[in-house]
Design a protein around this motif. Structure first.
Motif, PDB file in Angstrom:
ATOM      1  N   ILE A 253      73.767  58.953  74.909  1.00  0.00           N
ATOM      2  CA  ILE A 253      74.241  59.467  73.624  1.00  0.00           C
ATOM      3  C   ILE A 253      74.848  60.855  73.771  1.00  0.00           C
ATOM      4  CG2 ILE A 253      73.529  60.152  71.304  1.00  0.00           C
ATOM      5  CD1 ILE A 253      71.349  57.975  71.493  1.00  0.00           C
ATOM      6  N   LEU A 254      74.146  61.734  74.504  1.00  0.00           N
ATOM      7  CA  LEU A 254      74.564  63.129  74.590  1.00  0.00           C
ATOM      8  C   LEU A 254      75.701  63.327  75.604  1.00  0.00           C
ATOM      9  CD1 LEU A 254      74.077  66.064  73.703  1.00  0.00           C
ATOM     10  CD2 LEU A 254      72.412  66.266  75.558  1.00  0.00           C
ATOM     11  N   ASN A 255      75.449  62.984  76.867  1.00  0.00           N
ATOM     12  CA  ASN A 255      76.410  63.293  77.928  1.00  0.00           C
ATOM     13  C   ASN A 255      77.651  62.412  77.889  1.00  0.00           C
ATOM     14  OD1 ASN A 255      73.712  64.300  78.898  1.00  0.00           O
ATOM     15  ND2 ASN A 255      75.009  65.112  80.517  1.00  0.00           N
ATOM     16  N   GLU A 256      77.448  61.104  77.741  1.00  0.00           N
ATOM     17  CA  GLU A 256      78.572  60.187  77.875  1.00  0.00           C
ATOM     18  C   GLU A 256      79.305  59.919  76.563  1.00  0.00           C
ATOM     19  OE1 GLU A 256      80.120  58.869  80.509  1.00  0.00           O
ATOM     20  OE2 GLU A 256      78.844  60.226  81.655  1.00  0.00           O
ATOM     21  N   THR A 257      78.795  60.429  75.458  1.00  0.00           N
ATOM     22  CA  THR A 257      79.491  60.239  74.184  1.00  0.00           C
ATOM     23  C   THR A 257      79.823  61.581  73.551  1.00  0.00           C
ATOM     24  OG1 THR A 257      78.322  58.140  73.859  1.00  0.00           O
ATOM     25  CG2 THR A 257      79.412  59.092  71.941  1.00  0.00           C
ATOM     26  N   PHE A 258      78.781  62.319  73.145  1.00  0.00           N
ATOM     27  CA  PHE A 258      78.992  63.571  72.403  1.00  0.00           C
ATOM     28  C   PHE A 258      79.695  64.620  73.256  1.00  0.00           C
ATOM     29  CE2 PHE A 258      77.706  67.710  70.784  1.00  0.00           C
ATOM     30  CZ  PHE A 258      78.011  67.575  69.433  1.00  0.00           C
ATOM     31  N   LEU A 259      79.147  64.928  74.449  1.00  0.00           N
ATOM     32  CA  LEU A 259      79.718  65.995  75.280  1.00  0.00           C
ATOM     33  C   LEU A 259      81.090  65.635  75.823  1.00  0.00           C
ATOM     34  CD1 LEU A 259      76.611  67.297  77.276  1.00  0.00           C
ATOM     35  CD2 LEU A 259      77.704  68.276  75.250  1.00  0.00           C
ATOM     36  N   ARG A 260      81.351  64.347  76.033  1.00  0.00           N
ATOM     37  CA  ARG A 260      82.671  63.940  76.529  1.00  0.00           C
ATOM     38  C   ARG A 260      83.754  64.228  75.499  1.00  0.00           C
ATOM     39  NH1 ARG A 260      84.485  60.936  80.727  1.00  0.00           N
ATOM     40  NH2 ARG A 260      82.356  60.472  81.412  1.00  0.00           N
ATOM     41  N   VAL A 261      83.390  64.148  74.212  1.00  0.00           N
ATOM     42  CA  VAL A 261      84.365  64.393  73.151  1.00  0.00           C
ATOM     43  C   VAL A 261      84.440  65.868  72.780  1.00  0.00           C
ATOM     44  CG1 VAL A 261      84.949  63.886  70.736  1.00  0.00           C
ATOM     45  CG2 VAL A 261      84.099  62.069  72.229  1.00  0.00           C
ATOM     46  N   PHE A 262      83.267  66.524  72.681  1.00  0.00           N
ATOM     47  CA  PHE A 262      83.224  67.854  72.087  1.00  0.00           C
ATOM     48  C   PHE A 262      83.052  69.010  73.076  1.00  0.00           C
ATOM     49  CE2 PHE A 262      81.752  64.938  68.720  1.00  0.00           C
ATOM     50  CZ  PHE A 262      82.694  65.238  67.756  1.00  0.00           C
ATOM     51  N   SER A 263      83.003  68.728  74.359  1.00  0.00           N
ATOM     52  CA  SER A 263      82.852  69.812  75.329  1.00  0.00           C
ATOM     53  C   SER A 263      83.721  69.529  76.552  1.00  0.00           C
ATOM     54  CB  SER A 263      81.389  69.952  75.760  1.00  0.00           C
ATOM     55  OG  SER A 263      81.046  68.983  76.730  1.00  0.00           O
ATOM     56  N   GLN A 264      83.833  70.521  77.411  1.00  0.00           N
ATOM     57  CA  GLN A 264      84.584  70.378  78.653  1.00  0.00           C
ATOM     58  C   GLN A 264      83.664  70.117  79.832  1.00  0.00           C
ATOM     59  OE1 GLN A 264      87.269  73.675  79.180  1.00  0.00           O
ATOM     60  NE2 GLN A 264      88.155  73.470  77.145  1.00  0.00           N
ATOM     61  N   ALA A 265      82.508  69.532  79.547  1.00  0.00           N
ATOM     62  CA  ALA A 265      81.517  69.282  80.596  1.00  0.00           C
ATOM     63  C   ALA A 265      82.033  68.329  81.664  1.00  0.00           C
ATOM     64  CB  ALA A 265      80.235  68.716  79.977  1.00  0.00           C
ATOM     65  N   HIS A 266      82.982  67.447  81.305  1.00  0.00           N
ATOM     66  CA  HIS A 266      83.475  66.457  82.262  1.00  0.00           C
ATOM     67  C   HIS A 266      84.752  66.902  82.982  1.00  0.00           C
ATOM     68  CE1 HIS A 266      80.634  63.172  81.279  1.00  0.00           C
ATOM     69  NE2 HIS A 266      80.587  63.782  80.114  1.00  0.00           N
ATOM     70  N   SER A 267      85.181  68.135  82.718  1.00  0.00           N
ATOM     71  CA  SER A 267      86.278  68.761  83.474  1.00  0.00           C
ATOM     72  C   SER A 267      87.579  67.960  83.440  1.00  0.00           C
ATOM     73  CB  SER A 267      85.851  68.977  84.936  1.00  0.00           C
ATOM     74  OG  SER A 267      84.682  69.741  85.009  1.00  0.00           O
ATOM     75  N   HIS A 268      87.904  67.394  82.283  1.00  0.00           N
ATOM     76  CA  HIS A 268      89.176  66.688  82.148  1.00  0.00           C
ATOM     77  C   HIS A 268      89.928  67.208  80.929  1.00  0.00           C
ATOM     78  CE1 HIS A 268      88.122  63.946  85.323  1.00  0.00           C
ATOM     79  NE2 HIS A 268      87.063  63.509  84.673  1.00  0.00           N
TER      80      HIS A 268
END
Length: 569
Positions: A253-268
């Motif tokens: 829920i957090l890393n693969e959905t929320f953070l992928r949309v709302f943060s630059q945690a995935h460096s893309h």
């Protein structure tokens, strides 16, 4: 939607040249799309890093027989659901651990996507537009490139296309069989890429409500048998692995959905307009016709239900992707289907209607496409000439490919002079597939192309290591890893100096023995341990070890090195 589609079908009937072939058209479309992707499918090596990651996980599944838990370098890796890995592992089981085997089902996905595009185009606008939609999709630049890489996006595109097709079939004729098929396709999409796979639905639901299909939607989304189907087959794997791995649900829920949309945690990260700039390149060489048709559909948005569905099908996911902090070109692969249908309807108006306006518009479109193709050919040939000395193979491909496009541009102009609109369409459709004929037989994916830059496959380097070293050889990655390592070697690798990918696929929870402390490991390294290391990491590594490294094998920036006897001064 239904009335509009029927009306359009009657108009298209005047141009129907395929009466005798109607039963064979779907099969021909499937085979044409599939075979175009099968062409030289296994010639190039596995590309870093996304394809290498998927391929290594698929081989691990095939080797271990653990079809439930994806593993990368022996670590649990839950960034994506397992369907893509299953298909890759099945291909490996059938054809072996090679590039063709792991990519075997990509052409099938391409054929199914083209087939679904045809059916949706036919449902909306008739057989001719359905056929043009499939042709346009298969001859676009993005289709020919993206369906050759083993990632989840080609399979998601095929699954999403059929999910949308079944939804339209249901709205056209509400029947229980379509309800079952819809929820089955939703389950498949969810098992390919999770929540992002359902992004087409909000826009289509809004369109359905706007066009008076509210009651049909209510019946579909309160169909408890279908919801049960989704809970078992769409969510079942998530539920099982979440019980087996505490903390995984939060990660999903957090890393693969929320953070992928709302943060630059995935460096893309990329600018907001990134996908708006990418679409014209993706649809090449049909972009002029796309923009013209887009304008027409926008003008008819409130009047024609087909325009409402097509535009909202494109707009909602496109806006979400544009606002998202994580942007990868493959995200828009499923959008190529409505873009192809929208553009094909414009082609029908421009190239198949017999009036002075259509004749004039088709002439100007052909001249524009010819000019753009010629300009692209000149630029590509000139780039090949500039880089010929340092990248001979890529330079030759660029030069000859550019010359081919120049010939296409001239032939288009010849057909314009002959007033042959159908001939022009055939040549335009040959621009990208013809170019691929020049490139694919000679491309292995590791060639230099400009300066020190190389195409991102390390298959030559990894095959050399797998062949030269004994199975018991100790190896250590330093500062980075090659994601295709396991695919080519069948070995797990220890790595140092690499930060945890995220909260769940991190060293604390998963296989900490595979991620060791860099300084401590290198200072106590044994002479028989070989290092797989990037060239720019060698000086720092030598300083930590206190000895020079002897490079044994190298390919581009990657080196296989061993501790030497001389000390660092």
């Amino acid at each position: 939607m239904v009335k509009q589609a029927k009306s359009e079908n009657n108009d298209v009937g005047k141009h129907n040249l395929f009466t005798g072939l109607k039963g064979f058209i779907p099969l021909l479309i499937f085979l044409a799309a599939m075979l175009s992707v099968y062409f030289n499918l296994g010639t190039s090596g596995i590309f870093e890093s996304a394809e290498g990651r998927y391929a290594s996980i698929a081989r691990k599944m095939a080797d271990t027989g653990d079809w439930l838990t994806p593993r990368l370098n022996d670590m649990k890796y839950f960034a994506k659901p397992p369907v893509t890995y299953w298909l890759g592992a099945l291909g490996i089981k059938i054809f072996g651990a090679n590039e063709f085997g792991v990519r075997f089902f990509l052409p099938v996905a391409a054929g199914l996507t083209a087939l679904g595009t045809f059916f949706i185009g036919r449902l909306f606008f008739g057989t001719l537009v359905g056929l043009l939609s499939a042709m346009l999709l298969c001859t676009s630049l993005f289709f020919q490139l993206a369906f050759r890489g083993f990632t989840s996006d080609p399979f998601l595109t095929a699954a999403e296309t059929f999910m949308v097709l079944v939804l339209f079939l249901y709205l056209n004729r509400p029947q229980d069989k379509y309800k079952y098929l819809f929820w089955a396709s939703v389950s498949l999409c969810f098992m390919i890429k999770g929540p992002p796979s359902l992004l087409p639905l909000p826009g289509l639901i809004i369109a359905a409500i706007y066009t008076g299909q509210k009651q049909a939607l209510k019946s579909l989304f309160t169909f408890y048998k279908g919801i049960t189907l989704f809970l078992v087959f769409g969510l079942g794997w998530y539920i099982i692995v979440s019980f087996q791995n505490p903390g995984l649900l939060k990660y999903f829920i957090l890393n693969e959905t929320f953070l992928r949309v709302f943060s630059q945690a995935h460096s893309h990260s990329a600018p907001f307009y990134y996908f708006f700039a990418l679409i014209p390149v993706a649809i090449f060489p049909w972009l002029g016709l796309f923009f013209t048709s887009l304008t027409q559909q926008i003008e008819e948005f409130t009047e024609a239900p087909t325009s409402t569905y097509l535009l909202l099908w494109i707009a909602f996911p496109l806006l979400i992707f544009s606002f998202s902090q994580s942007k990868i070109p493959a995200y828009i692969m499923p959008l190529m289907v409505p873009i192809a249908i929208l553009t094909a309807e414009g082609i029908k108006r421009t190239f198949f209607e017999h009036n002075s306006v259509a004749l004039r518009n088709s002439r100007w479109h052909c001249i524009g496409i010819s000019a753009l193709t010629a300009l692209s050919g000149v630029i590509m040939s000139y780039w090949g000439y500039l880089n010929f000395n340092g990248a001979k193979k890529i330079g030759q491909m660029a030069i000859f490919g550019g010359i081919f496009w120049l010939f296409c541009a001239l032939i288009i102009l010849a057909f314009v002079l002959k007033a042959s609109r159908k001939g022009v369409l055939i040549i335009i459709a040959a621009i990208i597939p013809g170019f691929m004929l020049f490139v694919l037989p000679y491309l292995d994916g590791s060639e230099p192309y400009q300066g020190n830059n190389r195409l991102p496959s390390q298959h030559v380097f990894l095959k050399q290591i797998a062949k030269a070293l004994p199975a018991t050889q100790k190896l250590l990655f330093v500062d980075n890893t090659l994601k295709s390592w396991y695919f080519y070697t069948g070995k797990n690798a220890v790595a140092c100096g690499i930060p945890a990918d995220d909260d769940y696929n991190g060293r604390e929870i998963n296989s900490p023995e595979n991620f060791v402390d860099k300084k401590d490991t290198l200072q106590n390294i044994k002479p028989d341990t070989m290092l797989i290391i990037l060239e720019n990491s060698i000086p720092e590594t030598e300083n930590i070890i206190g000895k020079k490294l002897n490079v044994i094998i190298g390919d581009g920036e990657w080196k296989l090195a061993q501790t030497g006897s001389s000390s660092v001064k």
